[in-house]
Motif scaffolding. Sequence first.
Motif, PDB file in Angstrom:
ATOM      1  N   TYR A   6       0.727  -1.269   0.168  1.00  0.00           N
ATOM      2  CA  TYR A   6      -0.435   0.029   0.042  1.00  0.00           C
ATOM      3  C   TYR A   6       0.636   1.538  -0.124  1.00  0.00           C
ATOM      4  O   TYR A   6       0.272   2.328  -0.556  1.00  0.00           O
ATOM      5  CB  TYR A   6      -0.568  -0.070   1.221  1.00  0.00           C
ATOM      6  N   PHE A   7       2.028   1.451   0.981  1.00  0.00           N
ATOM      7  CA  PHE A   7       2.577   2.368   0.724  1.00  0.00           C
ATOM      8  C   PHE A   7       3.891   2.391   0.032  1.00  0.00           C
ATOM      9  O   PHE A   7       4.734   3.355   0.265  1.00  0.00           O
ATOM     10  CB  PHE A   7       3.071   2.725   2.688  1.00  0.00           C
ATOM     11  N   PRO A  50      -4.146  -1.381   6.185  1.00  0.00           N
ATOM     12  CA  PRO A  50      -3.271   0.025   5.607  1.00  0.00           C
ATOM     13  C   PRO A  50      -4.643   1.452   5.482  1.00  0.00           C
ATOM     14  O   PRO A  50      -3.972   2.133   5.203  1.00  0.00           O
ATOM     15  CB  PRO A  50      -2.916  -0.345   3.885  1.00  0.00           C
ATOM     16  N   GLN A  61       8.344   2.446   2.235  1.00  0.00           N
ATOM     17  CA  GLN A  61       7.841   3.208   3.549  1.00  0.00           C
ATOM     18  C   GLN A  61       9.062   1.816   5.148  1.00  0.00           C
ATOM     19  O   GLN A  61       9.315   0.895   4.350  1.00  0.00           O
ATOM     20  CB  GLN A  61       6.672   2.474   4.264  1.00  0.00           C
ATOM     21  N   GLU A  81      -3.458   4.635   7.627  1.00  0.00           N
ATOM     22  CA  GLU A  81      -3.023   6.108   6.459  1.00  0.00           C
ATOM     23  C   GLU A  81      -4.368   7.085   7.405  1.00  0.00           C
ATOM     24  O   GLU A  81      -3.868   7.797   7.082  1.00  0.00           O
ATOM     25  CB  GLU A  81      -3.163   5.279   5.467  1.00  0.00           C
ATOM     26  N   LYS A  82      -5.272   6.938   7.795  1.00  0.00           N
ATOM     27  CA  LYS A  82      -6.152   7.718   8.181  1.00  0.00           C
ATOM     28  C   LYS A  82      -5.714   7.937   9.320  1.00  0.00           C
ATOM     29  O   LYS A  82      -5.577   9.249  10.052  1.00  0.00           O
ATOM     30  CB  LYS A  82      -7.890   6.746   8.826  1.00  0.00           C
TER      31      LYS A  82
END
Length: 358
Positions: free
Chosen positions: A29-30, A117, A33, A121-122
């Motif tokens: 997702y990132f 994820p 990282q 993220e939130k």
Amino acid sequence: MDEASPPDLLLVESDLHAANLIGEMLRDYFGNQSLHHCQSIQETLAYDLNRVDLALVALELPDGTGLELLNALLDRRPDLPLVMLTGMNTLHDAIAAIRLGAADYIIKAGTYLFTVPLVVEKNLALSWTQRENRRLQDQLRRMLEEVRVKNQQLEEMVSQLEAMAATDPLTGLANRRAFNDAIDRCFAASQRYGHDVACLMIDLDGFKQLNDSFGHQMGDRLLQLAGRVLQANCRRSDFAARYGGDEFIVLLPQTDEATARQVAKRIRAEFSQAAQAELDRQGYDRRLTMSMGLATLSRTRAATPEQFIACADVALYRAKTVGKTCLVIYVDQPPPRHRSYTASWLMPGQPLPRVGGG
């Protein structure tokens, strides 16, 4: 971390299979990282938390519970976003974690891996917004403090400039402009409340000759001496000013003639003694005394502050003409437009000289 850079994440999970799956989802997702994995409380507390943007903490650990670790982490980094990883049967622990300060929780059941994820993220976005708000608030506080300091400095500068504009630089007394403002206020208050006001005008006898003979430095010292004597004999409500050259003026609010006369006698006596001592120290065989004119509002019935000052000025002029080193009190009515007076004058040794019309 800024909002655009990859996050630095900390995963505390003793189940290696679950940790691998969670790590794979986060990397997908990132992208690139940083993810550091710890398996116990002890290992986690040894890690540098300042490098972490967000931590995911499993509830069950080999050397304690995730709730215990949560408390320890928040003691070290109160601003660190923490997401608890719980099972279906430990939902009450997830709620307890939120109450202790966790930012969020994820229940490890079903397709929870797909939510990891999004939850991360939130909470990263929320944490970044909170940090940015704190930064802006701190910046605003600093700016407001700088403005407060600048305003205070400006007020002090204005006060200093106002004081300089209202003060005679040699004697430290008020200057003529400041005195005119003060007598306007005092005169208006006396008219409104019916209080008497005394005005004492003073001239130094023989000052010009002494100044010409012995120089301006000696003259300045004697003018400063006169200023100190006036200040020492004035109340907080009184107003003493250098009116020009070697002429001084004192405004005595709520003061009757008898009281003003005592003040004038005390000023004249103290100055004569102090001036003589100064002249003797400098080896000058001269005397310096004061002539005074006194006017009270109840006696003069002056209609304006200018008339009131003129009454004191007329009395001073008479004191200079009848032999100096004396106090003359103005009585009856205000003088006409030009300096003049009609009165019978008392010889030395008789009661105090008075000047007036009638």
